[in-house]
Design an enzyme around this catalytic site. Structure first.
Site, PDB file in Angstrom:
ATOM      1  N   LYS A 122      -2.775   2.303  11.433  1.00  0.00           N
ATOM      2  CA  LYS A 122      -3.764   1.926  10.416  1.00  0.00           C
ATOM      3  C   LYS A 122      -3.093   1.096   9.320  1.00  0.00           C
ATOM      4  O   LYS A 122      -3.613   0.072   8.882  1.00  0.00           O
ATOM      5  CB  LYS A 122      -4.402   3.191   9.833  1.00  0.00           C
ATOM      6  CG  LYS A 122      -5.305   3.900  10.845  1.00  0.00           C
ATOM      7  CD  LYS A 122      -5.846   5.225  10.337  1.00  0.00           C
ATOM      8  CE  LYS A 122      -4.826   6.319  10.349  1.00  0.00           C
ATOM      9  NZ  LYS A 122      -5.305   7.689  10.304  1.00  0.00           N
ATOM     10  N   LYS A 123      -1.925   1.545   8.873  1.00  0.00           N
ATOM     11  CA  LYS A 123      -1.250   0.848   7.763  1.00  0.00           C
ATOM     12  C   LYS A 123      -0.750  -0.531   8.202  1.00  0.00           C
ATOM     13  O   LYS A 123      -0.834  -1.497   7.444  1.00  0.00           O
ATOM     14  CB  LYS A 123      -0.094   1.702   7.234  1.00  0.00           C
ATOM     15  CG  LYS A 123      -0.584   2.943   6.510  1.00  0.00           C
ATOM     16  CD  LYS A 123      -1.315   2.585   5.234  1.00  0.00           C
ATOM     17  CE  LYS A 123      -2.292   3.638   4.780  1.00  0.00           C
ATOM     18  NZ  LYS A 123      -3.136   3.216   3.673  1.00  0.00           N
TER      19      LYS A 123
ATOM     20  N   SER B 114      -0.391   7.314  14.545  1.00  0.00           N
ATOM     21  CA  SER B 114      -1.714   7.413  13.933  1.00  0.00           C
ATOM     22  C   SER B 114      -1.710   6.820  12.523  1.00  0.00           C
ATOM     23  O   SER B 114      -2.597   6.044  12.150  1.00  0.00           O
ATOM     24  CB  SER B 114      -2.134   8.891  13.902  1.00  0.00           C
ATOM     25  OG  SER B 114      -3.251   9.070  13.099  1.00  0.00           O
TER      26      SER B 114
ATOM     27  N   ARG C 261      -7.084  15.018  19.443  1.00  0.00           N
ATOM     28  CA  ARG C 261      -5.887  15.819  19.095  1.00  0.00           C
ATOM     29  C   ARG C 261      -6.282  17.042  18.281  1.00  0.00           C
ATOM     30  O   ARG C 261      -5.716  18.120  18.444  1.00  0.00           O
ATOM     31  CB  ARG C 261      -4.899  14.957  18.292  1.00  0.00           C
ATOM     32  CG  ARG C 261      -4.175  13.930  19.147  1.00  0.00           C
ATOM     33  CD  ARG C 261      -3.466  12.912  18.264  1.00  0.00           C
ATOM     34  NE  ARG C 261      -2.549  13.537  17.336  1.00  0.00           N
ATOM     35  CZ  ARG C 261      -2.243  13.044  16.115  1.00  0.00           C
ATOM     36  NH1 ARG C 261      -2.779  11.925  15.695  1.00  0.00           N
ATOM     37  NH2 ARG C 261      -1.398  13.674  15.341  1.00  0.00           N
TER      38      ARG C 261
ATOM     39  N   ASP D 226       0.859  -1.190   0.000  1.00  0.00           N
ATOM     40  CA  ASP D 226       0.000   0.000   0.000  1.00  0.00           C
ATOM     41  C   ASP D 226       0.888   1.230   0.000  1.00  0.00           C
ATOM     42  O   ASP D 226       2.106   1.144   0.213  1.00  0.00           O
ATOM     43  CB  ASP D 226      -0.928  -0.012   1.223  1.00  0.00           C
ATOM     44  CG  ASP D 226      -2.069   1.006   1.110  1.00  0.00           C
ATOM     45  OD1 ASP D 226      -2.215   1.646   0.051  1.00  0.00           O
ATOM     46  OD2 ASP D 226      -2.808   1.171   2.106  1.00  0.00           O
ATOM     47  N   LYS D 227       0.247   2.368  -0.224  1.00  0.00           N
ATOM     48  CA  LYS D 227       0.949   3.647  -0.253  1.00  0.00           C
ATOM     49  C   LYS D 227       0.156   4.628   0.585  1.00  0.00           C
ATOM     50  O   LYS D 227      -1.075   4.573   0.636  1.00  0.00           O
ATOM     51  CB  LYS D 227       1.026   4.088  -1.721  1.00  0.00           C
ATOM     52  CG  LYS D 227       1.423   5.521  -1.956  1.00  0.00           C
ATOM     53  CD  LYS D 227       0.250   6.313  -2.498  1.00  0.00           C
ATOM     54  CE  LYS D 227       0.551   7.785  -2.523  1.00  0.00           C
ATOM     55  NZ  LYS D 227      -0.660   8.598  -2.679  1.00  0.00           N
ATOM     56  N   HIS D 228       0.864   5.523   1.273  1.00  0.00           N
ATOM     57  CA  HIS D 228       0.179   6.563   2.039  1.00  0.00           C
ATOM     58  C   HIS D 228       0.841   7.897   1.726  1.00  0.00           C
ATOM     59  O   HIS D 228       2.064   7.980   1.627  1.00  0.00           O
ATOM     60  CB  HIS D 228       0.288   6.267   3.543  1.00  0.00           C
ATOM     61  CG  HIS D 228      -0.313   7.334   4.392  1.00  0.00           C
ATOM     62  ND1 HIS D 228      -1.666   7.377   4.663  1.00  0.00           N
ATOM     63  CD2 HIS D 228       0.228   8.413   4.992  1.00  0.00           C
ATOM     64  CE1 HIS D 228      -1.918   8.435   5.417  1.00  0.00           C
ATOM     65  NE2 HIS D 228      -0.787   9.079   5.625  1.00  0.00           N
ATOM     66  N   SER D 229       0.015   8.924   1.583  1.00  0.00           N
ATOM     67  CA  SER D 229       0.561  10.264   1.378  1.00  0.00           C
ATOM     68  C   SER D 229       0.198  11.108   2.587  1.00  0.00           C
ATOM     69  O   SER D 229      -0.915  10.989   3.122  1.00  0.00           O
ATOM     70  CB  SER D 229      -0.048  10.876   0.123  1.00  0.00           C
ATOM     71  OG  SER D 229       0.143  12.275   0.131  1.00  0.00           O
TER      72      SER D 229
ATOM     73  N   THR E 130      -8.644  10.956  -1.406  1.00  0.00           N
ATOM     74  CA  THR E 130      -8.857   9.987  -2.488  1.00  0.00           C
ATOM     75  C   THR E 130     -10.316   9.508  -2.544  1.00  0.00           C
ATOM     76  O   THR E 130     -10.883   9.339  -3.624  1.00  0.00           O
ATOM     77  CB  THR E 130      -7.891   8.798  -2.270  1.00  0.00           C
ATOM     78  OG1 THR E 130      -6.566   9.322  -2.295  1.00  0.00           O
ATOM     79  CG2 THR E 130      -8.030   7.740  -3.332  1.00  0.00           C
TER      80      THR E 130
END
Ligand code: URA
Length: 436
Positions: free
Chosen positions: A188-189, A184, A169, A81-84, A121
């Site tokens: 999740k990832k 955080s 937060r 997967d990818k996260h930005s 997204t």
């Protein structure tokens, strides 16, 4: 169970928390035994005093343990997967997921919605008629098994403590803390059962992290936590001073993404997408190094294999893939307006922050999580720095609904683009790669 105020006291005084202290605190908070005010006090102590990598990994694990992991055991390809960290015009996920699938990976991508000036997204994909982002975990895995890429929203079962803590937060001025952001994002990832993760850490005035130092610290923190937890993580630092690509908005970004997959690939958006996909691929046994992975990604684009995967993903998630040949059927604003250059020369600056705020006020984004968005408003045909322009020629096109929103957007856009009579070369978009 530790005494919560003693744990807060230790962190307040700059001490190091143990695995059990962190775990008990997070579970107590998740189960409602520790109230918001004590969690907020600990978050502020972490914000002020920081955490070691080991503590950050314990925090990530504790937050993961409040939920369940995705069961990827039936997937046969490397799971990635990818996260930005979020930017303006950042539509990379829409292009990367099908391309990575075309290159041999399984991509169960869990994405978010836009908040503030950065887009999301899910909001973009939901402009496609029929497209479902609310698949449950079994449906997500089924789609990945059949078409190898699927993009959905966060499920209730993956790291639920993060949702509660993030909301806290948000109202206690404790969001911009590197250990808290790391935990955080990574809880999740890491719950997705990944073999490898790539992170696009954006740097600049259109990003969360404005300085290179902070972005590098965040990237290193996430890479190290990933390593401690047994997942290969690569972070790419990319420049986010100007929007990525030629469009900013929701449906307009889907159009640009589909056109790129149809072969119209050039410029910084393609550079970032190709590099992230290549880093993902090179972190698996499928490619020996990043250079050959880049070639494989280019080939997946040019052969149309990535585009075919996009169509398959659209179909599997409830949309009619023929939309790709009929992009004018996506939602649109009722009016358009070209914004013209007041001088001739070279573009030296396109202010991502101003453009992000303008699209937000046009209705393309939300200030609060529960706000609705207008899927069709935005900006297209955006010029970028380094390009030549003649006085009177369009710098971009606004897609809008008129009224006060348009007036406010025009005010924000007034000085967003700078033009100089001197030659100017745009700085590189790819800044640095950090890997374990
Ligand atoms: N995105 C997240 O998911 N969490 C943060 O803390 C910041 C950005």
């Amino acid at each position: 169970m530790q005494v919560p105020q003693w744990v807060i006291e230790t962190k307040r005084d700059g001490g190091t928390l143990s695995k059990d202290e962190i775990s008990d605190f997070i579970h107590g908070y998740h189960q409602g035994q520790i109230p918001d005010y004590q969690m907020a006090a600990l978050a502020m102590a972490i914000y002020l005093k920081g955490m070691t990598f080991e503590e950050t990994a314990f925090l990530t694990q504790a937050m993961m343990d409040t939920g369940q992991c995705l069961d990827t055991s039936t997937l046969t390809r490397p799971v990635c997967d990818k996260h930005s960290t979020g930017g303006i015009g950042d539509k990379v996920s829409l292009i990367l997921a099908p391309l990575a699938a075309a290159c041999g990976l399984d991509v169960p991508m869990i994405s978010g919605r836009g908040l503030g000036i950065t887009g999301g997204t899910l909001d973009k994909l939901e402009t496609i008629p029929g497209f479902r982002t609310d698949l449950n975990e079994e449906e997500l895995i089924d789609v990945v098994r059949s078409v190898h890429a699927c993009i959905v929203g966060q499920t209730e079962r993956l790291a639920p403590a993060d949702k509660k803590l993030y909301a806290l937060r948000d109202v206690t001025a404790t969001v911009p803390s590197i250990p808290l952001i790391t935990a955080s994002i990574m809880c999740k990832k890491m719950s997705e059962g990944l073999d490898s993760l790539v992170l696009d850490v954006k740097v600049g005035r259109g990003a969360f992290m404005e300085s290179m130092e902070r972005a590098r610290d965040l990237a290193m923190s996430m890479v190290r936590v990933g390593k401690e937890m047994g997942t290969h993580v690569t972070a790419l630092l990319t420049r986010m001073d100007e929007p990525l690509g030629r469009t900013v908005g929701n449906a307009v970004e889907v159009q640009e993404s589909i056109r790129m997959l149809q072969g119209d690939a050039e410029g910084p958006l393609w550079e970032v997408t190709r590099e992230l996909t290549a880093l993902m691929l090179a972190s698996t046994p499928l490619q020996p190094d990043v250079e050959s992975a880049r070639n494989a990604v280019q080939e997946a684009l040019e052969s149309g294999a990535g585009f075919m995967c996009m169509k398959a993903m659209l179909k599997a998630q409830g949309a009619n893939p023929d939309i790709c040949e009929n992009l004018d059927r996506l939602p649109a604003a009722s009016q358009t307006m070209a914004f013209s250059a007041d001088a001739s020369g070279t573009v030296t600056d396109v202010d991502a922050n101003a453009i992000g705020r303008a699209v937000l006020v046009l209705g393309g984004g939300r200030m609060k999580a529960e706000d609705a968005i207008h899927p069709g408003v935005g900006i297209t045909d955006l010029i970028r720095s380094g390009e030549q322009i003649e006085k009177g020629a369009p710098l971009f096109t606004l897609h809008h609904e008129g009224g006060e929103r348009l007036a406010k957007a025009l005010e924000l856009l007034q000085d967003a683009i700078q033009i100089s009579p001197e030659p100017f070369t745009a700085p590189d978009i790819l800044l640095e790669t950090i890997t374990s």
